[in-house]
Design an enzyme around this catalytic site. Structure first.
Site, PDB file in Angstrom:
ATOM      1  N   CYS A  84      39.622  45.690  37.919  1.00 50.87           N
ATOM      2  CA  CYS A  84      39.368  44.426  38.608  1.00 50.87           C
ATOM      3  C   CYS A  84      40.003  44.300  39.987  1.00 50.87           C
ATOM      4  CB  CYS A  84      39.944  43.266  37.800  1.00 50.87           C
ATOM      5  SG  CYS A  84      39.588  43.300  36.083  1.00 50.87           S
ATOM      6  N   GLY A 142      35.210  46.353  41.102  1.00 51.31           N
ATOM      7  CA  GLY A 142      34.539  45.933  39.860  1.00 51.31           C
ATOM      8  C   GLY A 142      33.194  45.329  40.176  1.00 51.31           C
ATOM      9  N   TYR A 145      41.849  57.043  45.232  1.00 52.13           N
ATOM     10  CA  TYR A 145      40.455  56.751  44.913  1.00 52.13           C
ATOM     11  C   TYR A 145      40.048  55.273  45.016  1.00 52.13           C
ATOM     12  CZ  TYR A 145      36.156  56.661  42.100  1.00 52.13           C
ATOM     13  OH  TYR A 145      34.891  56.473  41.668  1.00 52.13           O
ATOM     14  N   ASN A 180      44.208  41.404  37.092  1.00 50.33           N
ATOM     15  CA  ASN A 180      43.785  42.783  37.327  1.00 50.33           C
ATOM     16  C   ASN A 180      44.787  43.669  36.610  1.00 50.33           C
ATOM     17  OD1 ASN A 180      43.109  45.288  38.475  1.00 50.33           O
ATOM     18  ND2 ASN A 180      44.400  44.896  40.255  1.00 50.33           N
ATOM     19  N   GLY A 181      44.316  44.574  35.764  1.00 50.84           N
ATOM     20  CA  GLY A 181      45.232  45.483  35.091  1.00 50.84           C
ATOM     21  C   GLY A 181      44.978  45.540  33.610  1.00 50.84           C
TER      22      GLY A 181
END
Ligand code: SF4
Length: 469
Positions: free
Chosen positions: A9, A35, A249, A110-111
């Site tokens: 996310c 996302g 990335y 997020n995570g």
């Protein structure tokens, strides 16, 4: 690793701006790479909050009418790639809880929380009923069961969570943001004409014209309300273990993660890779998009010309009709093409950012050879990924990771490359700018390369092992 790996996310938040939901829309748009499965925005001033969310891209879910409806000077937003909890509308964030101690509560994160299963079982035994399967909701139930003021509840609840997270929480007219005690996921603070802006990446601050102030610290909770910004450390023991994959990335090249520009870090890894693993060749190419910077770096040090040998088709939407196996075999390639007139008759060094399952690398090497490349030497700007990630990246079992089974020589044969080499771990850290120190305090999480996990793993590691064949 073109298209092989996804993160969970991205989050964005605004406090005190007359067009909070519009800014959030633009911020989420620039975080779309983190996302693509769903997105949502919650907005409001105090008391009642408004929610709009859906499955799809930011450009598909919102329009002017929707954003007008999302009134208020404060907003939180989210883009989701589903790993923990799976896909589906209910798991699209932010989640909204009505009338939580007098005001609505919105949460996005997020995570991945590694002790989610244990906490969920405990909460369900105490009577909590979960609406969705994502682990974001756990924090809401912990807050609901807590005691004292909201900030006291929040600090106590966050202490119970283990894993990687960046939370943005809107409760009435107060915004809270928090980062896990290891700093695994990024979260930056900016300002725009007196409004506070928070974003997973600084590219989202730039897109709305906000000035970067600083990053949220590991183990820090920030409260923003009419009194201004206040910071509290909810965890006494903190470490610095930023996800290395953010540089390799996930993040956009125009983002600065903890003050380090992503493009520069990638280009440095290309320099180091060229010094560590030289090979005679005619051209250097990068797998778009995330390997381009490292390919430029490799070319700069090796003196071998950089060329555009692979081109990505950017206009494939989620609903595009994919070719059947039969059509694929006939050569219909939708996402990536080799530039025949550039690679034909050439010895090619192909730079990629990582290898996860290996199938994509094999396909690209074949594509280059079919286009006439006489040799393809693969150089990877990350060390071999041998361990699963439990922090929100979709490689959570050993089975998915080809480097957990094959050594470099075996893998070169598997992907049909003439040679293969990975950057060393010390080289990667030096490239990022962490001075090459290995170990727990190097500033980076390196767990997927060396198994040095910064947190306890609870049952996640056992599950990943169970699936190992
Ligand atoms: S294990 Fe790898 S992908 Fe996961 S957080 Fe650590 S560095 Fe990132």
């Amino acid at each position: 690793m073109f298209g092989e790996l996804h993160e969970e996310c991205g989050v964005f938040a605004v406090y005190n701006h007359p067009q909070a939901s519009h800014l959030t829309y633009y911020g989420l748009h620039s975080l779309q790479h983190r996302g693509q499965e769903g997105t949502g925005i919650i907005s409001g001033d105090e008391g009642e909050l408004n929610l709009h969310k859906g499955e799809g891209l930011v450009s598909e879910i919102y329009n002017d009418h929707v954003l007008q409806h999302l009134a208020g000077r404060n907003a939180i937003g989210h883009v989701r790639y589903a790993t923990a909890g799976g896909a589906g509308y209910n798991n699209v964030q932010p989640l909204l809880f009505q009338r939580f101690t007098g005001s609505d509560l919105g949460i996005a994160h997020n995570g991945n929380i590694v002790n989610a299963h244990e906490l969920k079982c405990h909460l369900e035994q105490q009577g909590s009923i979960f609406q969705a399967t994502s682990d974001t909701e756990i924090l809401a139930h912990l807050l609901f069961r807590g005691q004292g003021t909201m900030i006291q509840r929040l600090c106590e609840s966050l202490q119970l969570l283990e894993g990687a997270f960046a939370f943005v929480i809107l409760h009435g007219d107060t915004l809270y943001v928090a980062r896990d005690r290891h700093g695994l996921r990024p979260l930056s603070i900016g300002m725009l004409n007196g409004a506070y802006i928070f974003a997973s990446e600084t590219c989202a601050l730039d897109i709305v014209g906000a000035t970067f102030i600083r990053d949220v610290l590991p183990g820090e909770v920030i409260t923003v309300n009419h009194e201004g910004l206040n910071s509290v450390a909810y965890a006494q023991q903190t470490t610095h273990a930023m996800c290395s994959m953010e540089y390799i990335y996930f993040s956009r090249p125009d983002s600065d993660i903890e003050g380090i520009n992503v493009h520069r870090a990638r280009r440095n890894t290309g320099h180091i890779l060229a010094a560590e693993s030289p090979v005679e060749a005619d051209i250097v190419i990068g797998v778009p998009d995330s390997s381009i910077s490292a390919a430029i770096g490799y070319s700069e040090v090796s003196g071998i010309p950089y060329e555009i040998g692979l081109v990505k088709n950017r206009y494939i939407g989620r609903t595009f009709i994919q070719p059947t196996q039969e059509l694929r075999e006939q050569g219909v390639k939708m996402k990536l093409s080799a530039v025949r007139s550039i690679v034909a008759g050439k010895r090619v060094i192909m730079i990629d950012d990582s290898i996860v399952r290996g199938t994509t690398s094999k396909r690209i090497v074949r594509m280059l050879k079919e286009a006439g490349a006489t040799e393809v030497h693969v150089r990877i700007a990350a060390p071999a990924i041998k361990y699963p990630c439990f922090y929100g990246v979709d490689m959570s079992t050993f089975d998915e990771l080809i480097s957990s089974r094959l050594d470099e020589t075996q893998l070169a044969t598997y992907i049909e490359a003439d040679s293969l080499a990975f950057i060393s771990l010390a080289g990667l850290l030096r490239g990022i700018g962490r001075s090459g120190n290995l170990g727990k305090n190097c500033g980076q999480c390196t767990a997927c390369f060396n198994g040095d996990f910064p947190t306890n793993l609870y049952e996640s590691y056992d599950a990943a092992n169970r699936e190992k064949k």
